[in-house]
Design an enzyme around this catalytic site. Structure first.
Site, PDB file in Angstrom:
ATOM      1  N   GLU A   1      -0.040  -3.952   3.193  1.00 54.34           N
ATOM      2  CA  GLU A   1       0.522  -5.025   2.351  1.00 54.34           C
ATOM      3  C   GLU A   1       1.933  -4.678   1.902  1.00 54.34           C
ATOM      4  OE1 GLU A   1      -2.096  -3.116   2.020  1.00 54.34           O
ATOM      5  OE2 GLU A   1      -3.619  -3.993   0.731  1.00 54.34           O
TER       6      GLU A   1
ATOM      7  N   CYS B   1      -5.304  -2.262  -2.716  1.00 51.74           N
ATOM      8  CA  CYS B   1      -5.426  -1.234  -3.756  1.00 51.74           C
ATOM      9  C   CYS B   1      -4.533  -1.622  -4.930  1.00 51.74           C
ATOM     10  CB  CYS B   1      -5.025   0.124  -3.203  1.00 51.74           C
ATOM     11  SG  CYS B   1      -3.245   0.321  -3.008  1.00 51.74           S
TER      12      CYS B   1
END
Ligand code: 5HU
Ligand code: ZN
Length: 159
Positions: A79, A103
């Site tokens: 990401e 996360c």
């Protein structure tokens, strides 16, 4: 009459995320991300990998042992790579398709970049504090998240 068995947007973008994940050198978890504009245009893609210039063959890929001998301090998450691959300020209102729930570090980057929706495939680390922290921050900031609705669509790529 138009063709009927075309893939829908969610399958298309999750497919791109899955294909990107295939570039990962991580033997345990390959993660892909695909960022899409409100107009359904792909803005960026990424996968988990070592920072540019860090030789994949010299970096550690293990999961256990002393911190400097594992991948965790080094790997750039899918990401984050996808966000960093985009010109600053261009992600407002975008959504991100990820093969693994972000996360907490990526969640912060997602929020700060202006992404408003997360569509995820696996949530295999749901019972970790990192994932709990991500969800807490998404809930507070109005970033919505939903699991990808598996349609059973099978795509074969022959390359
Ligand atoms: O959101 C994420 N994005 C992402 O790219 N990753 C990457 C980092 C590591 O290369 C791998 C996780 O490794 P493992 O499942 O072996 O602990 O996935 C991991 C997460 C969440 O843990
Ligand atoms: Zn992350």
């Amino acid at each position: 009459m138009k063709r009927q068995d075309y893939i829908h947007w969610d399958a298309y973008f999750m497919g791109v995320a899955l294909l990107s994940a295939q570039r990962s050198k991580d033997a345990n978890t390959q993660v892909g991300a695909c960022i899409v504009s409100p107009e359904n245009k792909i803005l960026s893609v990424g996968y988990n990998g070592m920072p540019t210039g860090c030789d994949d063959d010299l970096m550690p890929w293990g999961r256990e042992g002393s911190a400097l001998d594992t991948k965790y301090l080094f790997v750039c998450h899918a990401e984050l790579n996808a966000i960093l691959n985009t010109p600053a300020g261009k992600l407002t209102g975008a959504r991100v398709y990820v093969t693994l729930f972000p996360c907490s570090e990526c969640a912060k980057a997602i929020i700060q970049s202006g992404i408003k929706e997360v569509i995820y495939l696996s949530d295999k680390y749901a019972d970790t504090d990192s994932t709990r922290a991500s969800k807490k921050m998404f809930d507070m900031t109005g970033v919505s998240y939903r699991p990808y609705e598996v349609t059973g669509t099978e795509l074969t790529l022959s390359l």
